[in-house]
Design an enzyme around this catalytic site. Structure first.
Site, PDB file in Angstrom:
ATOM      1  N   ASP A 173       0.869  -1.157   0.000  1.00 36.12           N
ATOM      2  CA  ASP A 173       0.000   0.000   0.000  1.00 36.12           C
ATOM      3  C   ASP A 173       0.918   1.222   0.000  1.00 36.12           C
ATOM      4  O   ASP A 173       2.122   1.111   0.265  1.00 36.12           O
ATOM      5  CB  ASP A 173      -0.879  -0.031   1.255  1.00 36.12           C
ATOM      6  CG  ASP A 173      -1.716   1.211   1.408  1.00 36.12           C
ATOM      7  OD1 ASP A 173      -2.419   1.580   0.449  1.00 36.12           O
ATOM      8  OD2 ASP A 173      -1.643   1.836   2.486  1.00 36.12           O
ATOM      9  N   ASP A 210      -0.174   5.220   0.763  1.00 36.92           N
ATOM     10  CA  ASP A 210      -0.473   6.219   1.795  1.00 36.92           C
ATOM     11  C   ASP A 210      -0.603   5.553   3.156  1.00 36.92           C
ATOM     12  O   ASP A 210      -1.437   4.668   3.354  1.00 36.92           O
ATOM     13  CB  ASP A 210      -1.757   6.968   1.455  1.00 36.92           C
ATOM     14  CG  ASP A 210      -1.612   7.823   0.202  1.00 36.92           C
ATOM     15  OD1 ASP A 210      -0.469   8.162  -0.148  1.00 36.92           O
ATOM     16  OD2 ASP A 210      -2.643   8.147  -0.419  1.00 36.92           O
ATOM     17  N   THR A 221      -2.689   0.488  -4.624  1.00 37.34           N
ATOM     18  CA  THR A 221      -3.108   1.727  -3.985  1.00 37.34           C
ATOM     19  C   THR A 221      -4.520   2.122  -4.365  1.00 37.34           C
ATOM     20  O   THR A 221      -4.991   1.820  -5.472  1.00 37.34           O
ATOM     21  CB  THR A 221      -2.139   2.869  -4.368  1.00 37.34           C
ATOM     22  OG1 THR A 221      -2.621   4.110  -3.842  1.00 37.34           O
ATOM     23  CG2 THR A 221      -2.015   2.997  -5.886  1.00 37.34           C
ATOM     24  N   SER A 222      -5.188   2.831  -3.471  1.00 38.81           N
ATOM     25  CA  SER A 222      -6.510   3.384  -3.754  1.00 38.81           C
ATOM     26  C   SER A 222      -6.404   4.751  -4.406  1.00 38.81           C
ATOM     27  O   SER A 222      -7.430   5.363  -4.720  1.00 38.81           O
ATOM     28  CB  SER A 222      -7.324   3.484  -2.452  1.00 38.81           C
ATOM     29  OG  SER A 222      -7.509   2.212  -1.876  1.00 38.81           O
ATOM     30  N   LYS A 227     -10.258  -1.723  -2.020  1.00 41.39           N
ATOM     31  CA  LYS A 227     -10.137  -2.370  -0.718  1.00 41.39           C
ATOM     32  C   LYS A 227     -11.335  -1.967   0.162  1.00 41.39           C
ATOM     33  O   LYS A 227     -11.780  -0.828   0.081  1.00 41.39           O
ATOM     34  CB  LYS A 227      -8.839  -1.918  -0.047  1.00 41.39           C
ATOM     35  CG  LYS A 227      -7.591  -2.162  -0.882  1.00 41.39           C
ATOM     36  CD  LYS A 227      -6.381  -1.468  -0.269  1.00 41.39           C
ATOM     37  CE  LYS A 227      -5.167  -1.546  -1.177  1.00 41.39           C
ATOM     38  NZ  LYS A 227      -3.999  -0.817  -0.614  1.00 41.39           N
ATOM     39  N   ASP A 268      -1.199  -0.644   6.262  1.00 38.43           N
ATOM     40  CA  ASP A 268      -1.383   0.012   7.554  1.00 38.43           C
ATOM     41  C   ASP A 268      -2.839  -0.030   8.019  1.00 38.43           C
ATOM     42  O   ASP A 268      -3.094  -0.124   9.209  1.00 38.43           O
ATOM     43  CB  ASP A 268      -0.914   1.466   7.490  1.00 38.43           C
ATOM     44  CG  ASP A 268      -1.797   2.326   6.610  1.00 38.43           C
ATOM     45  OD1 ASP A 268      -2.287   3.377   7.087  1.00 38.43           O
ATOM     46  OD2 ASP A 268      -2.018   1.978   5.430  1.00 38.43           O
TER      47      ASP A 268
END
Length: 244
Positions: free
Chosen positions: A14, A16, A108-109, A140, A165
């Site tokens: 991931d 951020d 990643t989003s 996610k 995280d």
């Protein structure tokens, strides 16, 4: 007889909250967005923390055109990439530069062009594969982003490690059938196979997972235990630059 390519595991990160500390930037962008639409910044940010943007718009501004909402958010986020201050978490640069090429990817989003901009500003290397928000219909905690990443690098989920995280990311990795390690949070997220208070503490074990070596001593430390992650290994095919 042709030789079988050297087998390697794959690590998916991931971004951020895992590799880059963008919490202040996210809060600032959403505050500016909220002000633009006449909404309370704190109320908006509480929702935005746990939902994708389109879901946030539906909850905090149901009477607004979601296309206009998204366009405004994109504008603010792109400007933040150009002018905001970003910091890579301690250990991120050394770890990513040490990982063998093709053995890691980003899931990643966010969107790939912003990730590339942030990485350029923090000195982080960009991998061959980035699975971003445009790549999947469901983000996610759906397993879709991680399953797509595994498909693109040519690995089976059981050979992959997801480093996350947030709870939604941990759940996505678990649902995809991957090993999941939780970093940069004081208390482990439910279900994570291992927990590290920060990325730097996890760096040597992540590198060990990717290389299959017992201990890499990336930071010259002597750990209490040194063990690679579970699972076998798989060959990595050449990958796409960005998956949309």
């Amino acid at each position: 007889m042709r030789e079988t390519p050297a087998a390697r595991r794959c690590v998916f990160f991931d971004v951020d909250g895992t590799l880059i500390d963008a919490l202040h930037n996210q809060r600032r962008v959403w505050a500016a967005w909220a002000v633009r639409f006449g909404l309370d910044p704190e109320d908006v940010y509480r929702v935005a923390q746990r939902t994708r943007p389109v879901e946030t718009f539906a909850l905090v501004a149901p009477d607004r055109d979601p296309r206009a909402c998204l366009a405004a958010l994109h504008e603010l986020e792109d400007e933040d990439v150009r002018s905001g201050v970003y910091t890579a978490f301690d250990g991120a640069s050394a770890l990513l530069h040490a990982l063998p090429p093709g053995s890691w990817a980003l899931v990643t989003s966010n969107y790939a062009h912003r990730i590339c901009g942030r990485f350029a500003r923090t000195g982080l290397p960009v991998p061959e594969v980035i699975v971003d928000a445009a790549a999947v219909e469901q983000g996610k905690p759906s397993p879709g982003p991680y399953l797509l990443a595994a498909e693109r690098v040519g690995a089976t989920p059981g050979q992959c490690l997801a480093v996350e995280d947030a709870p939604s990311g941990v759940q996505a990795g678990l649902r995809a059938g991957m090993t999941v390690w939780n970093v940069n949070v004081p208390v482990a997220v439910d279900g994570a196979h291992r927990h590290f208070r920060n990325l730097r503490d996890a760096a040597d074990d992540i590198l060990a997972f990717a290389t299959g070596e017992k201990w890499t001593r990336l930071h010259g430390l002597n750990p209490p235990e040194a063990r690679p992650g579970p699972g076998g290994a798989t060959a990595i095919r050449p990958a796409l630059v960005v998956i949309h």
